[in-house]
Design a protein around this motif. Structure first.
Motif, PDB file in Angstrom:
ATOM      1  N   PRO A   1       0.969  -1.806   0.417  1.00 12.24           N
ATOM      2  CA  PRO A   1       0.235  -0.002   0.143  1.00 12.24           C
ATOM      3  C   PRO A   1       0.771   1.296   0.245  1.00 12.24           C
ATOM      4  CG  PRO A   1       0.151  -1.221   2.415  1.00 12.24           C
ATOM      5  CD  PRO A   1       0.939  -1.961   1.298  1.00 12.24           C
ATOM      6  N   GLY A   2       0.319   2.452  -0.342  1.00 12.15           N
ATOM      7  CA  GLY A   2       1.157   3.978  -0.519  1.00 12.15           C
ATOM      8  C   GLY A   2      -0.091   4.559  -1.331  1.00 12.15           C
ATOM      9  N   ARG A   3       0.871   6.370  -1.563  1.00 17.07           N
ATOM     10  CA  ARG A   3       0.243   6.507  -2.371  1.00 17.07           C
ATOM     11  C   ARG A   3       1.597   7.944  -2.349  1.00 17.07           C
ATOM     12  NH1 ARG A   3      -0.463  11.723  -0.255  1.00 17.07           N
ATOM     13  NH2 ARG A   3      -0.913  12.355   1.973  1.00 17.07           N
ATOM     14  N   VAL A   4       1.066   8.229  -3.751  1.00 20.80           N
ATOM     15  CA  VAL A   4       1.543   9.764  -4.249  1.00 20.80           C
ATOM     16  C   VAL A   4       1.599  11.039  -3.453  1.00 20.80           C
ATOM     17  CG1 VAL A   4      -0.125  10.563  -5.789  1.00 20.80           C
ATOM     18  CG2 VAL A   4       3.102  10.432  -6.473  1.00 20.80           C
TER      19      VAL A   4
ATOM     20  N   ARG B   1       2.915   8.996   7.524  1.00 19.70           N
ATOM     21  CA  ARG B   1       1.687   9.020   8.838  1.00 19.70           C
ATOM     22  C   ARG B   1       0.528   8.169   8.805  1.00 19.70           C
ATOM     23  NH1 ARG B   1       4.218  11.861  12.458  1.00 19.70           N
ATOM     24  NH2 ARG B   1       5.217  14.067  11.958  1.00 19.70           N
ATOM     25  N   GLU B   2       0.307   8.128   7.588  1.00 14.40           N
ATOM     26  CA  GLU B   2      -1.383   8.079   7.483  1.00 14.40           C
ATOM     27  C   GLU B   2      -1.007   5.513   7.297  1.00 14.40           C
ATOM     28  OE1 GLU B   2      -2.531   8.451   3.189  1.00 14.40           O
ATOM     29  OE2 GLU B   2      -2.502  11.246   3.906  1.00 14.40           O
ATOM     30  N   LEU B   3       0.202   5.289   6.257  1.00 14.44           N
ATOM     31  CA  LEU B   3       1.290   3.794   6.242  1.00 14.44           C
ATOM     32  C   LEU B   3       1.051   3.295   8.112  1.00 14.44           C
ATOM     33  CD1 LEU B   3       3.106   4.125   3.563  1.00 14.44           C
ATOM     34  CD2 LEU B   3       0.908   3.073   3.436  1.00 14.44           C
ATOM     35  N   ASN B   4       1.382   4.505   8.738  1.00 14.97           N
ATOM     36  CA  ASN B   4       1.530   3.931  10.666  1.00 14.97           C
ATOM     37  C   ASN B   4       2.396   2.384  10.208  1.00 14.97           C
ATOM     38  OD1 ASN B   4       0.952   3.728  12.689  1.00 14.97           O
ATOM     39  ND2 ASN B   4      -0.368   2.749  12.734  1.00 14.97           N
ATOM     40  N   SER B   5       3.599   2.607   9.550  1.00 11.71           N
ATOM     41  CA  SER B   5       4.551   1.334   9.214  1.00 11.71           C
ATOM     42  C   SER B   5       6.032   2.110  10.093  1.00 11.71           C
ATOM     43  CB  SER B   5       4.176   0.838   8.070  1.00 11.71           C
ATOM     44  OG  SER B   5       5.404   0.344   7.439  1.00 11.71           O
ATOM     45  N   ASP B   6       6.242   0.974  10.944  1.00 13.05           N
ATOM     46  CA  ASP B   6       7.982   1.867  11.005  1.00 13.05           C
ATOM     47  C   ASP B   6       8.414   1.607   9.982  1.00 13.05           C
ATOM     48  OD1 ASP B   6       7.958  -1.341  10.474  1.00 13.05           O
ATOM     49  OD2 ASP B   6       8.699  -1.850  12.730  1.00 13.05           O
ATOM     50  N   GLN B   7       8.071   1.175   8.611  1.00 15.03           N
ATOM     51  CA  GLN B   7       9.620   1.560   7.418  1.00 15.03           C
ATOM     52  C   GLN B   7       8.716   2.311   6.381  1.00 15.03           C
ATOM     53  OE1 GLN B   7      11.812  -2.576   7.077  1.00 15.03           O
ATOM     54  NE2 GLN B   7      13.836  -1.347   8.580  1.00 15.03           N
ATOM     55  N   VAL B   8       9.334   3.000   5.854  1.00 19.57           N
ATOM     56  CA  VAL B   8       8.184   3.477   4.613  1.00 19.57           C
ATOM     57  C   VAL B   8       8.988   3.378   3.646  1.00 19.57           C
ATOM     58  CG1 VAL B   8       6.904   5.433   4.248  1.00 19.57           C
ATOM     59  CG2 VAL B   8       6.782   4.353   5.401  1.00 19.57           C
ATOM     60  N   MET B   9       8.956   3.216   1.643  1.00 19.28           N
ATOM     61  CA  MET B   9       9.380   3.767   1.098  1.00 19.28           C
ATOM     62  C   MET B   9       8.999   4.694   0.819  1.00 19.28           C
ATOM     63  SD  MET B   9      11.369   0.272   1.077  1.00 19.28           S
ATOM     64  CE  MET B   9      12.706   1.152  -0.526  1.00 19.28           C
ATOM     65  N   VAL B  10      10.356   5.780  -0.084  1.00 17.82           N
ATOM     66  CA  VAL B  10       9.739   7.354  -0.842  1.00 17.82           C
ATOM     67  C   VAL B  10      10.978   6.786  -2.317  1.00 17.82           C
ATOM     68  CG1 VAL B  10      10.988   9.498  -0.271  1.00 17.82           C
ATOM     69  CG2 VAL B  10      10.769   7.932   1.524  1.00 17.82           C
ATOM     70  N   LYS B  11      10.186   6.584  -3.246  1.00 18.87           N
ATOM     71  CA  LYS B  11      10.471   6.392  -4.676  1.00 18.87           C
ATOM     72  C   LYS B  11       9.696   7.914  -5.460  1.00 18.87           C
ATOM     73  CE  LYS B  11      10.121   1.813  -5.361  1.00 18.87           C
ATOM     74  NZ  LYS B  11       8.987   0.570  -5.515  1.00 18.87           N
ATOM     75  N   ALA B  12      11.244   7.783  -6.345  1.00 21.89           N
ATOM     76  CA  ALA B  12      11.077   8.757  -7.031  1.00 21.89           C
ATOM     77  C   ALA B  12       9.921   8.084  -8.255  1.00 21.89           C
ATOM     78  CB  ALA B  12      12.508   9.350  -7.712  1.00 21.89           C
TER      79      ALA B  12
ATOM     80  N   LYS C   1      12.947   5.164   8.102  1.00 23.23           N
ATOM     81  CA  LYS C   1      12.013   5.081   9.595  1.00 23.23           C
ATOM     82  C   LYS C   1      11.352   5.763  10.386  1.00 23.23           C
ATOM     83  CE  LYS C   1      15.293   1.394  10.746  1.00 23.23           C
ATOM     84  NZ  LYS C   1      15.713   0.887   9.461  1.00 23.23           N
ATOM     85  N   THR C   2      10.956   6.929   9.749  1.00 19.63           N
ATOM     86  CA  THR C   2      10.159   7.986  11.068  1.00 19.63           C
ATOM     87  C   THR C   2       9.578   8.855   9.870  1.00 19.63           C
ATOM     88  OG1 THR C   2      11.833   9.519  10.870  1.00 19.63           O
ATOM     89  CG2 THR C   2      11.713   7.528  12.610  1.00 19.63           C
ATOM     90  N   PRO C   3       8.751   9.201   9.826  1.00 21.10           N
ATOM     91  CA  PRO C   3       7.508  10.064   8.522  1.00 21.10           C
ATOM     92  C   PRO C   3       8.635  11.466   8.339  1.00 21.10           C
ATOM     93  CG  PRO C   3       6.338   9.430  10.285  1.00 21.10           C
ATOM     94  CD  PRO C   3       7.417   8.691  10.925  1.00 21.10           C
ATOM     95  N   ALA C   4       8.989  11.969   9.809  1.00 23.80           N
ATOM     96  CA  ALA C   4      10.190  13.077   9.668  1.00 23.80           C
ATOM     97  C   ALA C   4      11.927  12.383   8.353  1.00 23.80           C
ATOM     98  CB  ALA C   4      10.847  13.305  10.788  1.00 23.80           C
TER      99      ALA C   4
END
Ligand code: ADP
Ligand code: MG
Length: 396
Positions: free
Chosen positions: A21-24, A36-47, A71-74
């Protein structure tokens, strides 16, 4: 036509292909909110750009990698800030790279193993072909070259579609067993429904992954749609991002022209795709390089020809033009009138060589002669190619 990964994911969801799951997001702040919406401890940021190899790409700013785990929203916000508005260069973008205007913020998935999976139109069999490999995540061209035995090819009968026994064979050949085997089989069948349902010419998932807890998911997506079928896919057309395309081709598509931008210096305007191909070949043969492929077709209007000529003249690469028309259905005078109108409007300052033959050729030649344009007439294709290459050489 191509779409971004985040848009391809929307089609995955619609057709039941499991993905993370994810969004642009288009700003760093929004990327943080998405995390924050994903509420997951590891998030990918993809160009998000219309090119692969992002993970191993480098930004012109020096920042490395278009795919990062945070690892964090920041941290997501910081990665997004380093990517948005910056130009990413990958082995698929060419040295100019592509500007990143949006990022996908997606849940990071634990990966047990990466696979490769694609469905494409295979020219040799004239049918869809499923390509799968246990060697996913890496450069598939390299795998095909060095370990061709690791690529599983399954031709699909276009009328019967992908059969469940075929899907099961592919899943088994990839080494899936038990629950993951059923999931991989279902995923293959869903992906085939998407491929046919959206009139794709290619769907590529690299990597398809198995997770340690036994799930099978698509983590990347490259889609290519058959432009000739876009008229029946308004939802797909709405995903078009013109900023990712060659501006010359975007302009040409507005006029229904069959135009493909290339990087040589001799533009050509031709009627008929076969003749256009032959014209590009003979330009090369005469020592030049074509700046484009352009087939104005048999039924082009004066306005279309004029638009085509303007696109050519606006191209900074172009140093000379070769017009090669064999009027069968096409009226030579329509071509001549369109050229003269465009040249008058924009001003022609580069060599123009014209070879006109066929339907209403006398009137066409008369229009060109009376226009006062400085052009060189040619008798046949070979003569025309030699003349335009010589004229460009002289001008340089
Ligand atoms: P590209 O092919 O353009 O480099 P990918 O989407 O394949 O981009 O990402 C590169 C790599 O990043 C993948 O091979 C995979 O290992 C990892 N990756 C991508 N998306 C995720 C995700 N949601 N969770 C975990 N790892 C991912
Ligand atoms: Mg990939």
């Amino acid at each position: 036509m191509n779409v971004h990964e985040y848009q391809a994911k929307e089609l995955f969801v619609k057709f039941g292909v499991p993905t993370s799951p994810g969004r642009v997001a288009r700003t760093a702040e929004d990327a943080e909110a998405a995390a924050r919406e994903l509420n997951s401890d590891q998030v990918m940021v993809k160009a998000q750009i219309h090119a692969g190899g992002r993970g191993k790409g480098t930004f012109k700013s020096g920042f490395k990698g278009g795919v990062h785990m945070a690892k964090t929203p920041a941290e997501v916000r910081d990665f997004a800030a380093k990517m948005l508005g910056e130009t990413l260069v990958t082995h698929q973008t060419g040295p100019d790279g592509k500007q990143v205007n949006q990022v996908l913020v997606a849940q990071a998935v634990d990966i047990a193993k990466e696979y490769y999976l694609a469905i494409l139109m295979d020219r040799a069999t004239g049918a869809p072909m499923v390509i799968a490999s246990t060697e996913g995540g890496v450069n598939i061209e390299e795998v095909a070259e060095k370990h061709p035995d690791k690529i599983i090819r399954t031709p699909v009968h276009p009328l019967l579609g992908l059969q469940s026994h075929q899907a099961r064979s592919i899943a088994a050949a990839l080494g899936f067993r038990g629950g993951p085997f059923r999931q991989a089989t279902d995923l293959l069948l869903a992906l085939y429904r998407l491929f046919v349902g959206c009139d794709c010419s290619m769907v590529e998932i690299n990597p398809l992954v198995a997770t340690p807890d036994g799930r099978v998911l698509a983590l990347d997506a490259k889609f290519n749609f058959d432009d000739n079928a876009l008229f029946r896919h308004k939802d797909v057309v709405a995903m078009r991002d013109e900023s990712e395309e060659d501006p010359r081709e975007v302009e040409a598509s507005k006029y229904g022209l069959n135009y493909i931008g290339l990087d040589g210096s001799i533009a050509c305007l031709v009627n008929g795709a076969g003749l256009a191909m032959a014209t590009m070949d003979i330009i090369q043969y005469a020592g030049g390089k074509p700046a484009n492929f352009l087939d104005v077709g048999g039924g082009a209007s004066k306005e279309q020809v004029s638009a085509a000529f303007k696109i050519i003249l606006a191209d900074p690469r172009v140093e000379g033009i070769l017009v090669n028309i064999f009027g069968g259905i096409m009226d030579c005078n329509v071509i001549a009138t369109g050229i003269v109108a465009a040249a008058r409007e924009t001003g022609l300052k580069i060599p123009l060589v014209v070879r006109l033959e066929g339907n209403n050729v006398e009137a066409g030649k008369k229009t060109l002669a009376e226009s006062g344009l400085a052009l060189t007439a040619a008798d046949d294709l070979k003569d025309a190619a030699r003349k335009v290459v010589a004229a460009v050489g002289k001008a340089a």
